[in-house]
Write a protein that holds these residues in place. Sequence first.
Motif, mmCIF file in Angstrom:
data_model
loop_
_atom_site.group_PDB
_atom_site.id
_atom_site.type_symbol
_atom_site.label_atom_id
_atom_site.label_comp_id
_atom_site.label_asym_id
_atom_site.label_seq_id
_atom_site.Cartn_x
_atom_site.Cartn_y
_atom_site.Cartn_z
ATOM 1 N N SER A 91 0.826 -1.200 0.000
ATOM 2 C CA SER A 91 0.000 0.000 0.000
ATOM 3 C C SER A 91 0.868 1.260 0.000
ATOM 4 N N SER A 92 0.529 2.211 -0.871
ATOM 5 C CA SER A 92 1.272 3.475 -0.922
ATOM 6 C C SER A 92 1.114 4.261 0.376
ATOM 7 N N ALA A 93 0.055 3.942 1.123
ATOM 8 C CA ALA A 93 -0.182 4.637 2.396
ATOM 9 C C ALA A 93 0.785 4.169 3.486
ATOM 10 N N CYS A 94 1.398 3.004 3.276
ATOM 11 C CA CYS A 94 2.346 2.482 4.281
ATOM 12 C C CYS A 94 3.729 3.058 3.990
ATOM 13 N N LYS A 95 4.009 4.201 4.578
ATOM 14 C CA LYS A 95 5.270 4.901 4.308
ATOM 15 C C LYS A 95 6.327 4.678 5.386
ATOM 16 N N VAL A 96 5.907 4.172 6.532
ATOM 17 C CA VAL A 96 6.860 3.958 7.625
ATOM 18 C C VAL A 96 6.377 2.816 8.515
ATOM 19 N N VAL A 97 7.337 2.021 8.990
ATOM 20 C CA VAL A 97 7.052 0.992 9.986
ATOM 21 C C VAL A 97 7.908 1.297 11.208
ATOM 22 N N GLN A 98 7.255 1.477 12.343
ATOM 23 C CA GLN A 98 7.942 1.666 13.619
ATOM 24 C C GLN A 98 7.545 0.504 14.518
ATOM 25 N N ALA A 99 8.440 -0.434 14.680
ATOM 26 C CA ALA A 99 8.147 -1.618 15.486
ATOM 27 C C ALA A 99 9.429 -2.036 16.204
ATOM 28 N N PRO A 100 9.404 -2.133 17.537
ATOM 29 C CA PRO A 100 10.609 -2.492 18.297
ATOM 30 C C PRO A 100 11.066 -3.913 17.982
ATOM 31 N N LEU A 101 12.363 -4.101 17.891
ATOM 32 C CA LEU A 101 12.924 -5.396 17.496
ATOM 33 C C LEU A 101 13.768 -5.991 18.612
ATOM 34 N N LEU A 102 13.534 -7.283 18.866
ATOM 35 C CA LEU A 102 14.274 -8.014 19.882
ATOM 36 C C LEU A 102 15.051 -9.130 19.208
ATOM 37 N N LYS A 103 16.343 -9.203 19.495
ATOM 38 C CA LYS A 103 17.216 -10.200 18.872
ATOM 39 C C LYS A 103 17.390 -11.390 19.797
ATOM 40 N N ASN A 104 17.244 -12.586 19.227
ATOM 41 C CA ASN A 104 17.482 -13.827 19.963
ATOM 42 C C ASN A 104 18.555 -14.627 19.251
#
Length: 320
Positions: free
Chosen positions: A189-202
């Motif tokens: 979707s062109s409306a999805c311009k940014v993703v802000q999601a915290p990331l945890l590494k395992n």
Amino acid sequence: MTSPASQKQLQVQLVTISSNNEGQRIDNFLITQLKGVPKSMIYRILRKGEVRVNKKRVKPEYKVNVGDEVRIPPVRVAEKVETFLSPKLDKIAMLEHTIIYEDDCILAINKPSGIAVHGGSGLSFGVIEGLRVLRPEAKFLELVHRIDRETSGILLIAKKRSALRALHEQLRLKQMTKDYLALVKGDWSSACKVVQAPLLKNVLKSGERIVRVDQEGKPSETRFKVEARFGFATLIKASPITGRTHQIRVHTQYAGHPIAFDDRYGDKSFDAALIGTKLNRLFLHAAHVQFTHPKTEQIMQLQAPLDPILQHCLAALRQN
């Protein structure tokens, strides 16, 4: 037959610290001086006082200063360590053709997919080890940043410690911009311009790193822009604002659009739908980087073209 590097390691060395190494920890300095020597051996000779700085014992965290005289004792390296690069000579020679920019401060390559940026985790060879073989006269070569083994594209290497510090500062202040191209599942979707999601590494017992979206993870942000649509797939530009492990790969998966041929976060049915394009690798490519040159202070913009496999994939999708 003993190599010149090995002969050098079998005699006492007295090295005077130059401005290129100022502020570097002594353990890291020894790692660059004694290439191929296990880290355990380096910490052993430090602990036993065989390494001296200005004739005094030092701890691993000691930071060297310009003019310091470092005594490096003779170190014998196992033959299998001395010769570990010999089977990789073709790959090392190939790296010369991937260089897209070089001056006295920095070097940039268009890293091929399938080559790690450094050795480790069972890998004896990486880009940085190969470049050190290609540039034996270079006293300092260090990675400015990292990209995944299966990702291709621009990789920056500093040729001076001052350049490394300056570029790391730009990364810290988010003054360096990096743009990737990725082929993802579905119609983004062109409306999805940014993703802000915290990331945890395992890290799994096998040593494999798996990253997931988790509220206890580190803040992470990626910006996106649609480049081309192919119905069941979309070519997007991904610009990471933060620099977390596997960030683009996990953020696209989180958005419901995993990257083609991603063996950790991908979709097998999507990969199967691309069989006619002859794609056989992760479609993630570091295409563009912009930063301020650490010496001239000019704005640098570097581009890395897609490899033939990715180009053929896009051509096939456009044709269909």
